[in-house]
Structures are given as C-alpha cells and as structure tokens.
Design a protein around this motif. Structure first.
Motif, short mmCIF file in Angstrom:
data_model
loop_
_atom_site.label_atom_id
_atom_site.label_comp_id
_atom_site.label_asym_id
_atom_site.label_seq_id
_atom_site.Cartn_x
_atom_site.Cartn_y
_atom_site.Cartn_z
N PRO A 188 1.01 -1.70 0.00
CA PRO A 188 0.32 0.13 0.17
C PRO A 188 0.95 1.35 -0.44
N GLN A 189 0.01 2.39 -0.64
CA GLN A 189 0.69 3.67 -0.61
C GLN A 189 0.51 4.25 1.13
N VAL A 190 -0.16 4.10 1.74
CA VAL A 190 -1.05 4.56 3.33
C VAL A 190 -1.19 3.83 4.06
N ILE A 191 -1.14 3.58 5.24
CA ILE A 191 -1.27 2.70 6.34
C ILE A 191 -2.16 3.74 7.17
N LEU A 192 -3.31 3.21 7.64
CA LEU A 192 -4.14 3.77 8.86
C LEU A 192 -3.42 3.14 9.48
N ALA A 193 -3.62 3.65 11.68
CA ALA A 193 -3.33 2.59 12.13
C ALA A 193 -3.98 2.99 13.17
N ASP A 194 -5.23 2.53 13.60
CA ASP A 194 -5.72 2.91 14.56
C ASP A 194 -5.08 2.51 16.13
N GLU A 195 -5.18 3.42 16.82
CA GLU A 195 -4.09 2.54 18.16
C GLU A 195 -3.24 1.29 18.33
N PRO A 196 -1.65 1.28 17.20
CA PRO A 196 -1.65 0.12 17.49
C PRO A 196 -1.05 -0.13 18.03
N THR A 197 -0.89 0.52 19.60
CA THR A 197 0.01 -0.16 20.61
C THR A 197 -0.82 0.02 21.62
N SER A 198 -1.81 -0.08 21.67
CA SER A 198 -2.39 0.44 22.67
C SER A 198 -2.92 -0.67 23.88
N MET A 199 -3.26 -1.77 22.93
CA MET A 199 -2.75 -2.75 24.32
C MET A 199 -1.92 -4.57 23.96
N LEU A 200 -0.48 -2.84 23.68
CA LEU A 200 0.02 -3.89 24.33
C LEU A 200 1.42 -3.19 24.85
N ASP A 201 2.18 -4.63 25.60
CA ASP A 201 2.76 -4.24 26.88
C ASP A 201 3.64 -3.15 26.32
N VAL A 202 4.48 -2.52 27.38
CA VAL A 202 5.27 -0.76 27.52
C VAL A 202 6.21 -2.57 26.66
N SER A 203 6.89 -2.75 27.04
CA SER A 203 8.01 -3.34 26.80
C SER A 203 8.26 -3.54 25.21
N VAL A 204 7.07 -3.62 24.29
CA VAL A 204 6.80 -4.35 23.10
C VAL A 204 6.52 -3.01 22.27
N ARG A 205 5.93 -2.16 22.97
CA ARG A 205 5.69 -1.07 22.00
C ARG A 205 6.32 -0.37 21.44
N ILE A 206 7.35 -0.55 21.68
CA ILE A 206 8.73 0.45 20.91
C ILE A 206 9.08 0.28 20.05
N GLY A 207 8.88 -1.59 19.71
CA GLY A 207 9.32 -2.55 18.65
C GLY A 207 8.20 -2.29 17.76
N VAL A 208 7.14 -2.40 18.28
CA VAL A 208 6.32 -1.78 17.14
C VAL A 208 6.28 0.19 16.18
N LEU A 209 6.77 0.10 17.47
CA LEU A 209 6.85 1.43 16.89
C LEU A 209 8.57 1.97 15.44
N ASN A 210 9.46 1.40 16.02
CA ASN A 210 10.52 1.14 15.39
C ASN A 210 9.97 0.16 14.03
N LEU A 211 9.05 -0.38 14.02
CA LEU A 211 9.01 -0.94 12.42
C LEU A 211 8.20 -0.45 11.81
N MET A 212 7.39 0.18 12.36
CA MET A 212 6.70 1.73 11.61
C MET A 212 7.49 2.69 10.88
N ARG A 213 8.43 3.28 12.34
CA ARG A 213 9.51 3.92 11.58
C ARG A 213 9.99 3.35 10.64
N ARG A 214 10.68 2.68 10.70
CA ARG A 214 11.81 1.65 9.53
C ARG A 214 11.18 1.37 8.50
N LEU A 215 9.49 1.06 8.32
CA LEU A 215 8.66 0.64 6.91
C LEU A 215 8.95 2.53 6.21
N ARG A 216 8.22 3.19 6.92
CA ARG A 216 8.24 4.91 6.06
C ARG A 216 10.06 5.22 5.41
N TYR A 217 10.26 4.41 6.22
CA TYR A 217 11.76 4.57 5.88
C TYR A 217 12.31 4.34 4.32
#
Length: 338
Positions: free
Chosen positions: A166-195
């Motif tokens: 896709p060209q655009v991804i709509l992420a509706d609170e993708p980390t709100s139901m995850l443990d704090v310890s794994v949120r940063i991993g998902v955020l870094n994944l999204m950041r890497r996909l952008r670059y």
C-alpha cells in the motif's frame, strides 16, 4: 493522501424522534509521501470514525478523499474498489480480534496476496519476505494467533497490510493493547517501513509521547474537528489551543508532584453536535465566540503550526500577529517534556 471537508453524521432515535449526531465536521488533513501524521484526542473525539471513513468502512456524509489527486468518493461511488484497497490498508487496535483464531498465520497473508492478484509461483518467497520485514520467523506461518504474543500478532497484522504494497497505512492505536516493553518495537517497525518503503501513515493514538517519537506532524481532534496541527516537537512543546493544553497537562509529570491540581476536563458547548460555532466551552474570561473559528498561524511559519481558536485572531493594528503571547500557558514546554 488528502482529506477535504470530510463530515460524518449518524442518525439516532426512533421513527418519530429521529435526528442526527455530528461525528465529524469539516476535517481537512493531508499526508505526504513517506510522512507520518499522528492524530490525537480523547476517546469519542472522532479519531477512529475519521480512519473508518477514509478506509471506506463508513460512508462519509460530505467531503472528498484524494489519493494521488484522484477523488476516491467520486470514482468509487458505492463501495471501495480493489484498486483503492491496494493503495490504502488499515491496522486495527486489537490484535486479538483482527485475526481469526480458526486460521493459521499463513492463511491471512496468502489470502491477501490472492485477493489482489499477487499470488503465483513466488508466493512462498513473498510470505517469507513479509515475515522477515516485520521481524518474525518464517516458521511462525504455521502458528495459530493464540500461539503468538500480542506484539507478534500486531506484527502479523502489519504484515497482512504490507502484503498488497500500500501507499498509505491507517494505524488505529496499534500499540494501545500491547505491553509497554513491546510497544517500542512496533513503533520502530513502523518508522523503518516509512524510511525503507516510503509508506505514508496516519497514526491514531492517545499517547502523546509516542506521537512525538514517531510522527512528523501531529493533529489534535476535538468534537469531530481538527483544532490544532503542527510539527510534533513544536506543537507538544508549545500547545496553543486550550484543549491541546489540557491534553499536555494530563501527562504525568514528576515535577508537579506535591503541587498537582486536578486536571480540568474539556467541556463541550451545549448542543455542539448541531452547532456551527466553536465546540470548546472555554472559561468566560477567554472571550470565546459563538462563531465558527478559523485557522490562525502560530509561531514560525516554517513549523506549519496552526490553531483554530478565536483567541488567536489578529488584533487591530498588530500587524496580523496572533495572541499567542497572551494565551500560551507558562511552562507549557516543561509540561510537554513529560
């Protein structure tokens, strides 16, 4: 992607008492290629409704949705086309509910490829590439969702979205139901996909810290309207709208320990859902108007920071400068640092 004047109303009531509730009104938002825009606001402000309207899961009442300059609502009048689905994908909040527990991970990814005509001889290799892209082992394709952790399930949901490129991804609170310890991993994944892939994202969240970490720009939604937008660091360090100031002040700050004042809740004007005036019910001394506020530039124009608030109307003889100096709360930058 660009959203222009998007509105959504929901009918409520019975046969003889039927009326409408305004969920979105006049939303204008743009996302450049490879850009991440965060959408923040309290529960019920209309964030998920906006995402569902853009994804064509809800039918907008008015407005336009443009992808690469093409108005999707005019091109696909009755339902979203397969071409649009391949351009825009959505990652839902709940990784436990977005994956059918009766199927293996292989099924979700393979089905996405088949529906959009991307299957064939290279399917197995493509499945392995998708798993590697989101940081999962290829042998997890034979697993059921309940055999994976919450973070792994969300990565599978992201892989399913990536399957159609896709060209655009709509992420509706993708980390709100995850443990704090794994949120940063998902955020870094999204950041890497952008670059790496140049994917644009609309990141919906309650977490101001993650918005500042991930997003290039942040937009603040209140009562179905965007009230402020700007570059993330500048907006959260210098919130202009009274509602944004309330959101920032609600962030826990150890510096306020011992002298903490209860956070004042945002207040809606009476019958706001049918009103055309300002949605925010400010204090009497804030000189709020019943007229619909317009956008005003705040601070350095290079930061693209604007606010929709009567408090920032240019004063007569002030050379067009807004009232930022009068209304900006002292210590806003210190609050945002939390």
């Amino acid at each position: 992607m660009e959203v222009r004047g998007l509105g959504k109303t929901f009918p409520i009531g019975g046969l003889f008492s039927r009326h409408s509730v305004r969920a979105l009104h006049g939303v204008d938002l743009s996302i450049g290629r490879g850009e991440i825009v965060a959408l923040v606001g309290e529960s019920g402000s209309g964030k998920s409704t906006l995402a569902r309207c853009v994804a064509r899961l809800e039918k907008p009442s008015e407005g336009a949705i443009l992808v690469d300059g093409v108005d999707i609502l005019k091109r696909d009048r009755f339902q979203a086309s397969r071409e649009f689905r391949s351009q825009l994908q959505m990652v839902f909040q709940d990784p436990f509910g977005s994956l059918n527990p009766a199927h293996r991970i292989d099924h979700f990814l393979r089905r996405s490829l088949a529906i959009h005509g991307r299957g064939g001889a290279g399917t197995e290799q493509r499945l392995e590439e998708l798993m590697a892209t989101v940081g999962l082992q290829a042998d997890m394709l034979d697993s059921y969702p309940h055999e994976l952790s919450g973070g792994q399930r969300q990565r599978v949901a992201i892989a399913r979205a990536l399957a159609v490129e896709p060209q655009v991804i709509l992420a509706d609170e993708p980390t709100s139901m995850l443990d704090v310890s794994v949120r940063i991993g998902v955020l870094n994944l999204m950041r890497r996909l952008r670059y790496e892939q140049g994917i644009s994202m609309l990141y919906i969240t309650h977490d101001l810290a993650s918005a500042r970490y991930l997003a290039d720009r942040t937009a603040v939604m209140f009562a179905g309207e965007l009230v402020e937008e700007g570059e993330s660091l500048d907006l959260l360090a210098n919130p202009a709208h009274p509602y944004t100031q309330l959101l920032v002040s609600a962030v826990p700050d150890p510096a306020r320990a011992g002298s903490y004042d209860p956070v004042r809740r945002a207040a809606l004007r009476q019958a706001v859902m049918a009103s055309t005036g300002c949605s925010f019910d400010g204090d009497p001394d804030q000189r709020c108007s019943a007229d619909q506020p317009v956008r005003h530039q705040v601070g350095d124009p290079a930061n693209r920071h604007w606010v929709r608030c009567h408090l920032y109307r240019p004063r007569a003889g002030a050379g067009g400068h807004a009232l930022a100096a009068e209304t900006a709360p002292q210590g806003a930058a210190r609050k945002a640092s939390a």
